[in-house]
Design a protein around this motif. Sequence first.
Motif, PDB file in Angstrom:
ATOM      1  N   THR A 193     -17.589  10.668  15.118  1.00 34.22           N
ATOM      2  CA  THR A 193     -18.225  10.239  14.090  1.00 34.22           C
ATOM      3  C   THR A 193     -18.100  11.332  12.932  1.00 34.22           C
ATOM      4  OG1 THR A 193     -20.748  10.674  14.321  1.00 34.22           O
ATOM      5  CG2 THR A 193     -19.684   8.433  14.820  1.00 34.22           C
ATOM      6  N   LEU A 194     -18.092  11.012  11.598  1.00 33.59           N
ATOM      7  CA  LEU A 194     -18.195  12.177  10.601  1.00 33.59           C
ATOM      8  C   LEU A 194     -19.549  12.889  10.672  1.00 33.59           C
ATOM      9  CD1 LEU A 194     -17.179  13.771   8.175  1.00 33.59           C
ATOM     10  CD2 LEU A 194     -17.909  11.857   6.732  1.00 33.59           C
ATOM     11  N   ALA A 205     -19.420  15.458  13.411  1.00 35.08           N
ATOM     12  CA  ALA A 205     -18.495  16.653  13.077  1.00 35.08           C
ATOM     13  C   ALA A 205     -19.449  17.362  12.033  1.00 35.08           C
ATOM     14  CB  ALA A 205     -17.237  15.884  12.123  1.00 35.08           C
ATOM     15  N   ASN A 263      -7.873   7.756   3.091  1.00 37.22           N
ATOM     16  CA  ASN A 263      -8.676   8.569   4.096  1.00 37.22           C
ATOM     17  C   ASN A 263      -9.307   9.594   3.429  1.00 37.22           C
ATOM     18  OD1 ASN A 263      -7.074   7.708   6.507  1.00 37.22           O
ATOM     19  ND2 ASN A 263      -5.420   8.300   5.319  1.00 37.22           N
ATOM     20  N   TRP A 279      -9.994  13.793   3.673  1.00 34.20           N
ATOM     21  CA  TRP A 279      -9.480  15.005   3.996  1.00 34.20           C
ATOM     22  C   TRP A 279     -10.127  16.283   3.944  1.00 34.20           C
ATOM     23  CZ3 TRP A 279      -4.801  14.981   7.241  1.00 34.20           C
ATOM     24  CH2 TRP A 279      -4.288  13.747   7.084  1.00 34.20           C
ATOM     25  N   LEU A 284      -9.319  17.967   8.821  1.00 36.39           N
ATOM     26  CA  LEU A 284      -9.879  16.734   9.589  1.00 36.39           C
ATOM     27  C   LEU A 284      -9.439  15.528   8.722  1.00 36.39           C
ATOM     28  CD1 LEU A 284     -13.467  17.567  10.316  1.00 36.39           C
ATOM     29  CD2 LEU A 284     -11.652  17.544  11.949  1.00 36.39           C
ATOM     30  N   LYS A 285      -8.851  14.546   9.019  1.00 37.74           N
ATOM     31  CA  LYS A 285      -8.638  13.188   8.432  1.00 37.74           C
ATOM     32  C   LYS A 285      -9.657  12.276   9.093  1.00 37.74           C
ATOM     33  CE  LYS A 285      -5.318   9.632   8.804  1.00 37.74           C
ATOM     34  NZ  LYS A 285      -3.868   9.010   9.269  1.00 37.74           N
ATOM     35  N   VAL A 286     -10.139  11.686   8.042  1.00 41.57           N
ATOM     36  CA  VAL A 286     -11.517  10.741   8.470  1.00 41.57           C
ATOM     37  C   VAL A 286     -11.421   9.594   7.803  1.00 41.57           C
ATOM     38  CG1 VAL A 286     -13.984  10.560   8.067  1.00 41.57           C
ATOM     39  CG2 VAL A 286     -13.197  12.862   8.813  1.00 41.57           C
ATOM     40  N   ARG A 287     -11.538   8.550   8.178  1.00 42.65           N
ATOM     41  CA  ARG A 287     -11.449   7.077   7.665  1.00 42.65           C
ATOM     42  C   ARG A 287     -12.385   6.277   7.965  1.00 42.65           C
ATOM     43  NH1 ARG A 287      -5.904   3.514   7.888  1.00 42.65           N
ATOM     44  NH2 ARG A 287      -5.415   5.110   6.707  1.00 42.65           N
ATOM     45  N   LYS A 294     -15.214   7.901  10.522  1.00 43.68           N
ATOM     46  CA  LYS A 294     -14.492   8.407  11.970  1.00 43.68           C
ATOM     47  C   LYS A 294     -13.451   9.164  11.866  1.00 43.68           C
ATOM     48  CE  LYS A 294     -12.455   6.342  15.803  1.00 43.68           C
ATOM     49  NZ  LYS A 294     -11.727   5.054  16.485  1.00 43.68           N
ATOM     50  N   VAL A 295     -13.616  10.394  12.556  1.00 46.64           N
ATOM     51  CA  VAL A 295     -12.508  11.285  12.445  1.00 46.64           C
ATOM     52  C   VAL A 295     -11.180  10.824  13.248  1.00 46.64           C
ATOM     53  CG1 VAL A 295     -11.649  13.614  13.568  1.00 46.64           C
ATOM     54  CG2 VAL A 295     -14.102  13.215  12.605  1.00 46.64           C
ATOM     55  N   GLU A 296     -10.259  10.581  12.505  1.00 46.67           N
ATOM     56  CA  GLU A 296      -8.900  10.022  12.981  1.00 46.67           C
ATOM     57  C   GLU A 296      -8.001  10.970  13.575  1.00 46.67           C
ATOM     58  OE1 GLU A 296      -7.948   6.693  12.734  1.00 46.67           O
ATOM     59  OE2 GLU A 296     -10.162   6.245  12.309  1.00 46.67           O
TER      60      GLU A 296
END
Length: 127
Positions: free
Chosen positions: A59-60, A63, A78, A80, A92-95, A98-100
């Motif tokens: 999860t963000l 992170a 997303n 970033w 980090l790419k987050v959507r 949640k860290v993708e």
Amino acid sequence: YGFDDFCLIGGFGIRAGYPSAKLLRGLSAQKQAQLRGRIVIALTANPRYVLDGVRAGMTLAAARRKLSLAQPFRIGQNNWYIVSRRATAGVLKVRLGKVEEVGITERLLVQTRVDQQRLLSSFGAGQ
């Protein structure tokens, strides 16, 4: 968008990005020469790879407990994050919280927020 995909065991891959003309434009001739033809960003959704304790699937919030995250760049669906590190910069790419994907990028390309935006938009990071 300037990425090559490399398949790893278990079906997960690494996306490796090379500098586009759009990315190189505006950089000094010296920086262009240093970066031309080199991989400048690598991203993966493989949870085996960890960026300072953060992996894809976290999860963000988790992170954030591990990394000092600045204001994200919102590109498409997303968020970033560029993470300052000693030898490289983290990505980090987050959507949807949640860290993708996690990855690394060339520090020369992310020294300022303008630089960071140029890097991410040059690869169509919203894709």
